[in-house]
Motif scaffolding. Sequence first.
Motif, PDB file in Angstrom:
ATOM      1  N   VAL A  94       0.456  11.464   1.631  1.00 46.52           N
ATOM      2  CA  VAL A  94      -0.562  10.577   1.082  1.00 46.52           C
ATOM      3  C   VAL A  94      -0.604   9.277   1.875  1.00 46.52           C
ATOM      4  CG1 VAL A  94      -1.228   9.196  -0.929  1.00 46.52           C
ATOM      5  CG2 VAL A  94      -0.453  11.559  -1.230  1.00 46.52           C
ATOM      6  N   ASN A  95       0.569   8.707   2.158  1.00 45.23           N
ATOM      7  CA  ASN A  95       0.628   7.438   2.876  1.00 45.23           C
ATOM      8  C   ASN A  95       0.136   7.566   4.312  1.00 45.23           C
ATOM      9  OD1 ASN A  95       1.666   5.523   0.937  1.00 45.23           O
ATOM     10  ND2 ASN A  95       3.579   6.667   0.978  1.00 45.23           N
TER      11      ASN A  95
ATOM     12  N   ALA B 163      -2.530  16.566   0.924  1.00 48.55           N
ATOM     13  CA  ALA B 163      -2.432  15.386   1.786  1.00 48.55           C
ATOM     14  C   ALA B 163      -1.351  15.574   2.839  1.00 48.55           C
ATOM     15  CB  ALA B 163      -2.144  14.147   0.945  1.00 48.55           C
TER      16      ALA B 163
ATOM     17  N   LEU C 209      -8.101   9.318  -3.527  1.00 46.11           N
ATOM     18  CA  LEU C 209      -7.006  10.251  -3.757  1.00 46.11           C
ATOM     19  C   LEU C 209      -6.532  10.194  -5.210  1.00 46.11           C
ATOM     20  CD1 LEU C 209      -4.926   9.681  -0.496  1.00 46.11           C
ATOM     21  CD2 LEU C 209      -6.202  11.732  -1.119  1.00 46.11           C
ATOM     22  N   TYR C 210      -6.524   8.989  -5.775  1.00 46.91           N
ATOM     23  CA  TYR C 210      -6.104   8.861  -7.169  1.00 46.91           C
ATOM     24  C   TYR C 210      -7.132   9.491  -8.107  1.00 46.91           C
ATOM     25  CZ  TYR C 210      -3.492   7.035 -11.082  1.00 46.91           C
ATOM     26  OH  TYR C 210      -2.726   6.946 -12.213  1.00 46.91           O
TER      27      TYR C 210
ATOM     28  N   ALA D 135      -8.683   1.403   3.539  1.00 42.30           N
ATOM     29  CA  ALA D 135      -7.499   2.172   3.153  1.00 42.30           C
ATOM     30  C   ALA D 135      -7.273   2.109   1.650  1.00 42.30           C
ATOM     31  CB  ALA D 135      -6.273   1.656   3.902  1.00 42.30           C
TER      32      ALA D 135
ATOM     33  N   ALA E 104      -9.593   4.453   0.044  1.00 36.65           N
ATOM     34  CA  ALA E 104      -9.152   5.831   0.290  1.00 36.65           C
ATOM     35  C   ALA E 104      -8.080   6.229  -0.719  1.00 36.65           C
ATOM     36  CB  ALA E 104      -8.618   5.963   1.712  1.00 36.65           C
ATOM     37  N   PHE E 105      -7.169   5.291  -1.024  1.00 36.48           N
ATOM     38  CA  PHE E 105      -6.177   5.584  -2.066  1.00 36.48           C
ATOM     39  C   PHE E 105      -6.867   5.832  -3.402  1.00 36.48           C
ATOM     40  CE2 PHE E 105      -4.108   3.852  -5.826  1.00 36.48           C
ATOM     41  CZ  PHE E 105      -3.047   4.739  -5.945  1.00 36.48           C
TER      42      PHE E 105
ATOM     43  N   VAL F 186      -6.965   7.078   7.837  1.00 34.37           N
ATOM     44  CA  VAL F 186      -8.119   6.263   7.450  1.00 34.37           C
ATOM     45  C   VAL F 186      -8.073   4.890   8.112  1.00 34.37           C
ATOM     46  CG1 VAL F 186      -9.317   5.141   5.527  1.00 34.37           C
ATOM     47  CG2 VAL F 186      -8.410   7.464   5.256  1.00 34.37           C
TER      48      VAL F 186
ATOM     49  N   THR G 201      -1.989   9.860   5.409  1.00 31.61           N
ATOM     50  CA  THR G 201      -3.433  10.076   5.316  1.00 31.61           C
ATOM     51  C   THR G 201      -4.160   8.758   5.067  1.00 31.61           C
ATOM     52  OG1 THR G 201      -3.125  12.323   4.475  1.00 31.61           O
ATOM     53  CG2 THR G 201      -5.254  11.278   4.047  1.00 31.61           C
ATOM     54  N   ASP G 202      -3.623   7.969   4.164  1.00 31.08           N
ATOM     55  CA  ASP G 202      -4.261   6.719   3.756  1.00 31.08           C
ATOM     56  C   ASP G 202      -4.205   5.655   4.847  1.00 31.08           C
ATOM     57  OD1 ASP G 202      -5.519   4.964   1.983  1.00 31.08           O
ATOM     58  OD2 ASP G 202      -3.606   4.199   1.263  1.00 31.08           O
TER      59      ASP G 202
ATOM     60  N   MET H 231       0.829  -1.205   0.000  1.00 29.52           N
ATOM     61  CA  MET H 231       0.000   0.000   0.000  1.00 29.52           C
ATOM     62  C   MET H 231       0.862   1.253   0.000  1.00 29.52           C
ATOM     63  SD  MET H 231      -3.253   0.930   0.079  1.00 29.52           S
ATOM     64  CE  MET H 231      -4.206  -0.329   0.925  1.00 29.52           C
TER      65      MET H 231
END
Length: 353
Positions: free
Chosen positions: A108-109, A16, A161-162, A154, A157-158, A116, A111-112, A1
């Motif tokens: 980002v990581n 993020a 974001l993507y 999670a 959630a990615f 989350v 946050t993810d 991930m």
Amino acid sequence: MHVPDGFIDAPTSAVAGVIAVGTVAVSLRGARRELDERTAPLAGLVAAFIFAVQMLNFPVAAGTSGHLLGGALAAILVGPYTGMLCISVVLLMQGILFADGGLTALGVNITDMALVGVPVAYLVFRGLVKLLPRTRRSVTVASFVSALVSVPAAALAFTLLYAIGGTTDVPIGKVAAAMGGVHVLIGIGEAVITALTVGAVIAVRPDLVYGARDLRQPLKLRVGGELVDAPAAEPVAAPAARTSRRTLWAGGLVTSLVLAGFVSFYASASPDGLEKVAEDKGFAESAEEHANADSPLADYGVSSVDNARLSGGLAGVIGVGATVAAGTGVFWAVRRRRGDAEGTDVSPAGTSV
């Protein structure tokens, strides 16, 4: 991930990053209420254990592997705010020392996986604990389910974001389906590892498991040769802990070192869920070279050691040592801030199972 640099564009990564900074700030404040002189060292150990187990990729489907995310495990053992800090410390160590997860994608990581993954897992866990019988087995069952749910959460959630800032034009619906599907399988492995670990700790030191702090054993009376619940509402404490805190910490550290320094050599070499989805859906090539790609520990190996087994083992041991040192330092500092704020030494509330 672990999201690499290049998957998410700069503006989204920057936002993020701001969210991640806020997450860490809130977690630092919340962790003051969760940590005491008993649990601060355990929190550092939890971070090191998660780092070690994340090196153990396990096969989940043809050509795909997965590894522990650790959000549920951290939240249940040391609390949700401290759990988010644990995941953040692990991600920071991985990004800086091992070139795993991009530096511009660090926000980002976090946050993810922290913002989350940890709260989702803890909310599911607390809901189940309230519904199930108040026993140790219920804590283990709730740990399994919460970990299982947290991983696809999670993953989705990615995907969100993507959808907002992905650098390649790909059908988001297909990405979401692929990410959700493979991470449900990974979630099963996450659930097994989490339940086994929580069950092992709660068997020897239930008082140190944050998620079990409200459980009590009712007083039993023998009536006519049978044990029945006493009418009194007051609970009684469970038997004394079987293992000292120092023994538990040492055992956990040794386990982490063995996993990272030896067992990791046998981990699956297949791409993990995110990597596999990126390859299949056509956005793997957007990944950029890591800023620390020339780190002496990049890709979990010691660059000056030619033997692959020894190189990976040494890198794992160094990683566990660095993570437990950084984590313990952070959590002790947080705990001391709590004591300073209250103007007195902090004593933990009694907890028994």
